[in-house]
Scaffold this motif. Structure first.
Motif, PDB file in Angstrom:
ATOM      1  N   GLY A  17       0.799  -1.209   0.000  1.00 39.46           N
ATOM      2  CA  GLY A  17       0.000   0.000   0.000  1.00 39.46           C
ATOM      3  C   GLY A  17       0.833   1.260   0.000  1.00 39.46           C
ATOM      4  O   GLY A  17       2.009   1.267  -0.403  1.00 39.46           O
ATOM      5  N   HIS A  18       0.236   2.350   0.496  1.00 37.46           N
ATOM      6  CA  HIS A  18       0.902   3.645   0.455  1.00 37.46           C
ATOM      7  C   HIS A  18       1.950   3.802   1.558  1.00 37.46           C
ATOM      8  O   HIS A  18       2.745   4.745   1.542  1.00 37.46           O
ATOM      9  CB  HIS A  18      -0.136   4.770   0.573  1.00 37.46           C
ATOM     10  N   GLY A  19       1.974   2.892   2.535  1.00 36.98           N
ATOM     11  CA  GLY A  19       2.971   2.962   3.593  1.00 36.98           C
ATOM     12  C   GLY A  19       2.689   4.054   4.611  1.00 36.98           C
ATOM     13  O   GLY A  19       1.673   4.757   4.548  1.00 36.98           O
ATOM     14  N   ILE A  20       3.597   4.195   5.554  1.00 32.93           N
ATOM     15  CA  ILE A  20       3.491   5.208   6.610  1.00 32.93           C
ATOM     16  C   ILE A  20       4.822   5.936   6.700  1.00 32.93           C
ATOM     17  O   ILE A  20       5.877   5.288   6.715  1.00 32.93           O
ATOM     18  CB  ILE A  20       3.144   4.561   7.971  1.00 32.93           C
ATOM     19  N   PRO A  21       4.832   7.269   6.753  1.00 34.00           N
ATOM     20  CA  PRO A  21       6.100   8.001   6.896  1.00 34.00           C
ATOM     21  C   PRO A  21       6.862   7.547   8.147  1.00 34.00           C
ATOM     22  O   PRO A  21       6.254   7.154   9.151  1.00 34.00           O
ATOM     23  CB  PRO A  21       5.656   9.461   7.018  1.00 34.00           C
ATOM     24  N   ALA A  22       8.189   7.594   8.060  1.00 36.58           N
ATOM     25  CA  ALA A  22       9.024   7.107   9.162  1.00 36.58           C
ATOM     26  C   ALA A  22       8.719   7.812  10.471  1.00 36.58           C
ATOM     27  O   ALA A  22       8.739   7.194  11.545  1.00 36.58           O
ATOM     28  CB  ALA A  22      10.505   7.274   8.795  1.00 36.58           C
ATOM     29  N   GLU A  23       8.408   9.117  10.408  1.00 42.09           N
ATOM     30  CA  GLU A  23       8.164   9.865  11.640  1.00 42.09           C
ATOM     31  C   GLU A  23       6.837   9.502  12.296  1.00 42.09           C
ATOM     32  O   GLU A  23       6.610   9.846  13.467  1.00 42.09           O
ATOM     33  CB  GLU A  23       8.208  11.368  11.370  1.00 42.09           C
ATOM     34  N   ASP A  24       5.947   8.789  11.565  1.00 41.16           N
ATOM     35  CA  ASP A  24       4.641   8.424  12.128  1.00 41.16           C
ATOM     36  C   ASP A  24       4.542   6.957  12.510  1.00 41.16           C
ATOM     37  O   ASP A  24       3.515   6.529  13.046  1.00 41.16           O
ATOM     38  CB  ASP A  24       3.530   8.730  11.114  1.00 41.16           C
ATOM     39  N   ARG A  25       5.595   6.166  12.250  1.00 39.49           N
ATOM     40  CA  ARG A  25       5.486   4.712  12.454  1.00 39.49           C
ATOM     41  C   ARG A  25       5.394   4.324  13.922  1.00 39.49           C
ATOM     42  O   ARG A  25       4.907   3.245  14.241  1.00 39.49           O
ATOM     43  CB  ARG A  25       6.677   4.008  11.810  1.00 39.49           C
ATOM     44  N   GLU A  26       5.869   5.147  14.809  1.00 41.21           N
ATOM     45  CA  GLU A  26       5.712   4.863  16.233  1.00 41.21           C
ATOM     46  C   GLU A  26       4.455   5.528  16.780  1.00 41.21           C
ATOM     47  O   GLU A  26       3.823   5.003  17.698  1.00 41.21           O
ATOM     48  CB  GLU A  26       6.950   5.364  16.994  1.00 41.21           C
ATOM     49  N   ARG A  27       4.084   6.641  16.203  1.00 48.02           N
ATOM     50  CA  ARG A  27       2.915   7.365  16.692  1.00 48.02           C
ATOM     51  C   ARG A  27       1.636   6.591  16.472  1.00 48.02           C
ATOM     52  O   ARG A  27       0.667   6.746  17.235  1.00 48.02           O
ATOM     53  CB  ARG A  27       2.834   8.734  15.989  1.00 48.02           C
ATOM     54  N   VAL A  28       1.571   5.734  15.439  1.00 51.78           N
ATOM     55  CA  VAL A  28       0.334   5.011  15.156  1.00 51.78           C
ATOM     56  C   VAL A  28       0.011   3.984  16.246  1.00 51.78           C
ATOM     57  O   VAL A  28      -1.094   3.434  16.267  1.00 51.78           O
ATOM     58  CB  VAL A  28       0.405   4.302  13.786  1.00 51.78           C
ATOM     59  N   PHE A  29       0.971   3.710  17.131  1.00 52.14           N
ATOM     60  CA  PHE A  29       0.697   2.787  18.237  1.00 52.14           C
ATOM     61  C   PHE A  29       0.068   3.502  19.433  1.00 52.14           C
ATOM     62  O   PHE A  29      -0.243   2.866  20.441  1.00 52.14           O
ATOM     63  CB  PHE A  29       1.982   2.078  18.674  1.00 52.14           C
ATOM     64  N   ASP A  30      -0.089   4.831  19.316  1.00 49.92           N
ATOM     65  CA  ASP A  30      -0.836   5.554  20.345  1.00 49.92           C
ATOM     66  C   ASP A  30      -2.328   5.333  20.129  1.00 49.92           C
ATOM     67  O   ASP A  30      -2.800   5.212  18.993  1.00 49.92           O
ATOM     68  CB  ASP A  30      -0.518   7.053  20.281  1.00 49.92           C
ATOM     69  N   ARG A  31      -3.076   5.322  21.194  1.00 52.31           N
ATOM     70  CA  ARG A  31      -4.495   5.014  21.123  1.00 52.31           C
ATOM     71  C   ARG A  31      -5.277   6.119  20.407  1.00 52.31           C
ATOM     72  O   ARG A  31      -5.017   7.302  20.617  1.00 52.31           O
ATOM     73  CB  ARG A  31      -5.049   4.777  22.526  1.00 52.31           C
ATOM     74  N   PHE A  32      -6.211   5.684  19.594  1.00 51.17           N
ATOM     75  CA  PHE A  32      -7.102   6.563  18.828  1.00 51.17           C
ATOM     76  C   PHE A  32      -6.349   7.430  17.812  1.00 51.17           C
ATOM     77  O   PHE A  32      -6.827   8.487  17.424  1.00 51.17           O
ATOM     78  CB  PHE A  32      -7.931   7.466  19.759  1.00 51.17           C
ATOM     79  N   THR A  33      -5.165   6.955  17.395  1.00 53.36           N
ATOM     80  CA  THR A  33      -4.412   7.690  16.377  1.00 53.36           C
ATOM     81  C   THR A  33      -4.797   7.180  14.995  1.00 53.36           C
ATOM     82  O   THR A  33      -4.737   5.980  14.728  1.00 53.36           O
ATOM     83  CB  THR A  33      -2.891   7.513  16.586  1.00 53.36           C
TER      84      THR A  33
END
Length: 465
Positions: A399-415
């Motif tokens: 797919g379109h992937g996730i930017p490197a700076e957001d790959r840890e943030r997506v593990f935050d709740r309701f992100t």
């Protein structure tokens, strides 16, 4: 004068050092400065004292010979001790008599040097004038009856300064060798002493590093047996951890209680809407509301699962699992997914045992596959392999992937990132947080990597056996 950029550069380099290294450097710099000042003072005082001693000896000899001249009982040659040089000069500066160590033809001093010596100034002349090595420190006094230009005679006494110069050279050598050696020894001692003083701080740091969301809630920082500031800091931090733990308990209890209480009214609403839909009451409204009720039910179930996953006291039934078989089973469930979900070649023949709660691991993998299917363009690939003492499981999409700076943030709740803002297609933002919570309580973890193109979720699990 040091420029501002140079000072900033020094401060930057010092800031990059540990507190232990900075304290040692500051202490050694202060000690080195004190040793240099002390050494210079010692050298100055010692050489000055020795010089005055030699000058005093020469003056005493000159005054003693002057007494002989005044009494008219001057012996020839003039008696002296050691390597002293004594001459008696007349008013014209000619040698009248001298010691056996002195020249009887040429005066030891020039007229200007004689004038300065008689005036009490310190005069030093080359020892070669008397056939000696080094230099001679000269003292002169007047003797005999007075003449218009002063006394009729002048007694010149000189003492060699070779011993003083040798002592000064020896002292310089000792200082140049002893000071660096002393600094090196003190540096080693200071490093050990400061390290011992900071050992409780390092223990606190290691303890704090061990405490995370997957740690036992009863784990606390070690409190040193001393009664100092570090002990007080550890006690304060442990009290803060107690308050944080209590707050987390309250938060989990609230989420669990709220989710549990919401399940009953949601189930009742679902039942009533299904009945209304079958009876044809309300037109299209029951069908539209059922979709929202389903979404709310899923959200409540996710919140309840997340609260239980966070609760360290919750008992879990673990068993030995074959990760390869689990991956194959999950892939078969997605046989009719939006995009093909397949396993990597050769997966069936691998033995990849781990010990975990089957429901937790299945839910975690399902969440990852759901996320991959939602964003993949053409396919999703599942794979598992052994890496050392761990089992590595991967879920890769194109797919379109996730930017490197957001790959840890997506593990935050309701992100939810911009591409997943739509609740119908982007989920509630709890899938990945639930996945990480479930994996961490089994001793594993998950991270996201670039698959170029696409995204790869990498799961690490402890390998059994």
């Amino acid at each position: 004068m040091t420029s501002a950029p140079a000072r900033r550069s020094v401060r930057t380099r010092l800031a990059g050092l540990s507190i232990r290294a900075r304290l040692m450097l500051i202490g050694l710099a202060g000690l080195a400065g004190a040793l240099v000042i002390g050494g210079v003072l010692l050298y100055t005082v010692l050489t000055t004292s020795l010089g005055r001693s030699v000058e005093g000896t020469a003056r005493a000899s000159a005054e003693q010979v002057a007494l002989f001249v005044d009494s008219g009982q001057l012996p020839d040659p003039v008696p002296v001790s050691g390597s002293q040089v004594v001459q008696v000069l007349d008013a014209a500066g000619r040698v009248v008599t001298a010691s056996v160590t002195a020249d009887r033809l040429t005066a030891l001093v020039t007229p200007d040097e004689l004038r300065r010596a008689l005036a009490g100034e310190r005069v030093s002349v080359p020892g070669s004038r008397s056939g000696l090595a080094g230099r001679l420190l000269v003292a002169a006094v007047g003797a005999g009856p007075s003449v218009p230009s002063g006394r009729q005679f002048s007694v010149v006494a000189a003492a060699p300064t070779a011993d003083v110069e040798q002592s000064a050279a020896t002292l310089r050598t000792l200082l140049l060798w002893i000071f660096p050696l002393l600094l090196a020894v003190l540096a080693v001692i200071a490093w050990r002493v400061i390290g011992a003083a900071f050992a409780p701080v390092e223990a606190l740091r290691r303890g704090a590093e061990r405490i995370d969301e997957s740690s036992s809630e009863t784990e606390r920082l070690p409190v040193p047996p001393t009664r100092d500031e570090i002990s007080a800091l550890a006690t304060t931090l442990n009290a803060m951890l107690e308050r944080v733990t209590a707050a987390r308990h309250k938060q989990r209890a609230f989420v669990a209680d709220a989710a549990h209480e919401l399940r009953s009214p949601l189930a009742s609403m679902r039942t009533q809407l299904e009945v209304a839909e079958r009876l044809g009451e309300g037109g299209d409204l029951p069908a539209e509301l059922l979709a929202d009720v389903d979404r709310l039910t899923t959200l409540v179930d996710d919140l309840l699962l997340l609260a239980r996953a966070d609760d360290a006291a919750t008992t879990r039934r673990t068993s030995d699992l074959d990760v390869g078989q689990l991956v194959s089973d999950v892939a078969r469930r997605y046989a009719h997914a939006r995009v093909p979900v397949r396993t990597a070649p050769g997966l069936a023949g691998r033995e990849l045992p781990t010990r975990a709660a089957s429901a937790d691991l299945t839910r975690a993998l399902t969440n990852l596959v759901d996320n991959a299917v939602r964003h993949a363009r053409t396919s999703v690939v599942l794979d598992a392999t052994a890496v050392g003492h761990q089992v590595q499981l991967t879920v890769t999409d194109d797919g379109h992937g996730i930017p490197a700076e957001d790959r840890e943030r997506v593990f935050d709740r309701f992100t939810r990132l911009d591409e997943a803002r739509d609740r119908d297609s982007g989920g509630s933002g709890l899938g990945l947080p639930i996945t990480r919570a479930l994996l961490r309580r089994t001793g594993g973890d998950v991270r996201l990597e670039d698959a170029a193109p696409g995204l790869r979720a990498v799961v690490r699990l402890p390998r059994a056996g």
